[in-house]
Design a protein around this motif. Structure first.
Motif, PDB file in Angstrom:
ATOM      1  N   THR A  68       0.833  -1.196   0.000  1.00 35.79           N
ATOM      2  CA  THR A  68       0.000   0.000   0.000  1.00 35.79           C
ATOM      3  C   THR A  68       0.871   1.251   0.000  1.00 35.79           C
ATOM      4  O   THR A  68       2.061   1.211   0.349  1.00 35.79           O
ATOM      5  CB  THR A  68      -0.925   0.044   1.225  1.00 35.79           C
ATOM      6  N   TYR A  88      -5.609  12.552  -1.241  1.00 37.37           N
ATOM      7  CA  TYR A  88      -5.688  11.226  -0.624  1.00 37.37           C
ATOM      8  C   TYR A  88      -4.353  10.890   0.047  1.00 37.37           C
ATOM      9  O   TYR A  88      -4.307  10.457   1.210  1.00 37.37           O
ATOM     10  CB  TYR A  88      -6.030  10.200  -1.700  1.00 37.37           C
ATOM     11  N   PHE A 146     -10.531   4.684   4.623  1.00 39.15           N
ATOM     12  CA  PHE A 146     -10.405   3.991   3.341  1.00 39.15           C
ATOM     13  C   PHE A 146     -11.740   3.494   2.787  1.00 39.15           C
ATOM     14  O   PHE A 146     -11.881   3.313   1.578  1.00 39.15           O
ATOM     15  CB  PHE A 146      -9.427   2.814   3.474  1.00 39.15           C
ATOM     16  N   TYR A 188     -13.347   4.896  -0.336  1.00 37.57           N
ATOM     17  CA  TYR A 188     -12.613   4.800  -1.606  1.00 37.57           C
ATOM     18  C   TYR A 188     -12.630   3.390  -2.197  1.00 37.57           C
ATOM     19  O   TYR A 188     -11.923   3.120  -3.173  1.00 37.57           O
ATOM     20  CB  TYR A 188     -11.152   5.222  -1.401  1.00 37.57           C
ATOM     21  N   THR A 247      -6.955   1.154  -1.570  1.00 36.67           N
ATOM     22  CA  THR A 247      -7.922   0.932  -0.507  1.00 36.67           C
ATOM     23  C   THR A 247      -8.210  -0.543  -0.315  1.00 36.67           C
ATOM     24  O   THR A 247      -8.297  -1.042   0.821  1.00 36.67           O
ATOM     25  CB  THR A 247      -9.228   1.683  -0.819  1.00 36.67           C
ATOM     26  N   GLU A 268      -5.436  -2.030   1.605  1.00 37.91           N
ATOM     27  CA  GLU A 268      -5.496  -1.654   3.019  1.00 37.91           C
ATOM     28  C   GLU A 268      -6.485  -2.540   3.773  1.00 37.91           C
ATOM     29  O   GLU A 268      -6.219  -2.972   4.897  1.00 37.91           O
ATOM     30  CB  GLU A 268      -5.888  -0.174   3.165  1.00 37.91           C
TER      31      GLU A 268
END
Length: 469
Positions: A36, A124, A142, A145, A157, A160
């Motif tokens: 990420t 972001y 997150f 998104y 996202t 994540e």
């Protein structure tokens, strides 16, 4: 000399990464596609937002370097300042004024990697750097998104969520948009990895009203509809509870005509519920796994689970599996031996003596390559819930077949290995190794890396001594 420094540091970096990964208890059916942005920024020495001051026509065409001006310093303000100019290599099309996220390593002469950004992704990225360390707070950010029109943000996202603790996903349940999740799951073009995530999320925020839809998906013959079958079955069982097991048994576990990949997906779903599902008693789950013992070519997949969950009711059945195994499924013998080694009942010891006379090599292999399987601790919370301990680890890993194609029953040579590689395998379950067993994968790798570093040190110091002499 710089080369030697990196040679010694590399094993340490790898070991640290392995240690970090092994302790993660992430989304049970999600696999992160890539690192990420947050993870990338954490390991960089400097991260900045910069503007290109050159275009394709004016930049250095031989090296690909572009002169850029730093506008925002997100990390590394002790290394550079706003307004500084740096050169970064970027081979894509560029115009004066184009914005980039630059990530730098190896100060003081920082080497930059470039990520083109727009106004939305810039906001972001800046917001990500300000997020709280609390996993739940991060997921709240997150969540908005997940299906963003900007593919980079949507992908980041998803990753994540894929690495987030399952406990944090459950805490987020009251804030999830249930109807939106259902809509996404019914989109035929939705990718399998995202379906797994959305099914995991539906499992924590859905209700029994979702069961007819899930049953329709499970019984569908279209591959696109049944994508992420392991997560689909797990979601169904989460919402249906023990009453959902008969349908899963009928479709996948007791059904001898079910494809290997489908049965394996059901086993993974049952395994999830036996470790962290918290809604179905293990006593009911093992009864479902008993059906797989009737399929001699797949029995080895569930025998370790029976041992971990202290189901000692199958001694005679497993002994017969061992005795009746032939060259096409003799891989089942080592898991049977490991089960008997773990079982505390006198009947298991008697069965072991009998089987050792029949095939001493399989018994020797089990004793040589595997520690005695250690059953999982009782959950203790209630008879109808199964609470996964974060420190609980697998007790035994079976000798298995080399399945080249998850959908095929093709078998290969006998090999000391972990379970077959299937994309849907929950990552954290793969590292479930008995806490009393010192020979976990991480420990073995740690010892190997330590030996490598010692060898390199001796080689380097030995070389220095020779030169001095």
């Amino acid at each position: 000399m710089m080369f030697h420094r990196f040679s010694l540091a590399a094993p340490l970096i790898l070991l640290a990464a392995l240690a970090t990964t092994s302790n993660a208890v992430a989304c049970p059916f999600c696999n992160a596609v890539s690192q990420t942005l947050r993870q990338e920024m954490e390991v960089m020495d400097a991260v900045v937002i910069a503007t290109a001051m050159q275009s394709d026509a004016t930049r250095n065409k031989e090296t690909g370097e572009i002169l850029m001006k730093i506008d925002v310093v997100l990390k590394g303000d002790d290394l550079l300042k706003v307004g500084s100019e740096v050169k970064a290599v970027y081979y894509g099309e560029v115009k004066v004024g184009r914005r980039f996220m630059l990530s730098g390593v190896d100060p003081p002469d920082l080497q930059w990697s470039c990520l083109p950004i727009n106004e939305r992704s810039e906001k972001y990225i800046i917001a990500v750097t300000k997020l709280d360390d609390d996993p739940l707070e991060r997921l709240r950010f997150f969540y908005d998104y997940l299906e963003d029109k900007d593919s980079m943000l949507a992908r980041d996202t998803y990753d994540e969520f894929a690495i987030a603790p399952y406990s944090a996903i459950k805490e987020l349940a009251p804030e999830m948009d249930h109807d939106q999740l259902v809509k996404w799951l019914q989109e035929p073009e939705m990718s399998t990895d995202r379906k797994r995530l959305y099914l995991t999320m539906l499992g924590v925020c859905g209700s029994k009203k979702d069961l007819p839809m899930l049953e329709t998906l499970m019984t569908s013959t279209q591959k696109s509809t049944r994508g992420g079958l392991d997560a689909l079955i797990a979601c169904y069982l989460t919402l249906a509870g023990e009453q959902g097991l008969p349908l899963v048994n009928k479709l996948f576990l007791a059904n001898k005509k079910a494809p290997y990949a489908d049965t394996y997906a059901a086993i993974m779903a049952v395994r999830f519920h036996g470790t962290e599902g918290e809604v179905i008693a293990r006593s009911a789950l093992v009864e479902s796994l008993h059906h797989v013992l009737d399929r001699a070519d797949l029995a080895d997949l569930v025998i370790p689970d029976l041992a971990r969950w202290k189901d000692w009711s199958q001694i005679e059945r497993l002994k017969n599996l061992f005795i009746n195994a032939d060259e096409d499924n003799n891989w089942v013998r080592v898991p049977v031996v490991n089960y008997l080694r773990a079982c505390p009942l006198p009947a298991a010891a008697e069965a072991m003596k009998e089987l050792e006379k029949l095939d001493p090599e399989s018994v020797r292999r089990a004793n040589t390559f595997f520690a005695i399987p250690v059953p999982a601790k009782d959950t203790g919370s209630s008879s109808s819930s199964v609470r996964r301990k974060a420190t609980r680890k697998y007790a035994a890993l079976p000798i298995v077949r080399d399945h080249q194609d998850p959908g095929s029953a093709k078998t290969g040579t006998l090999t000391a290995s972990v379970s077959p590689v299937v994309p849907s395998f929950p990552p954290q379950l793969a590292s479930d190794v008995s806490s009393s067993n010192p020979w976990t994968l991480l420990h073995v790798l740690a010892m190997a890396l330590a030996a490598l570093m010692i060898a390199q040190f001796l080689l380097l110091t030995g070389g220095a001594v020779v030169k001095q002499a």
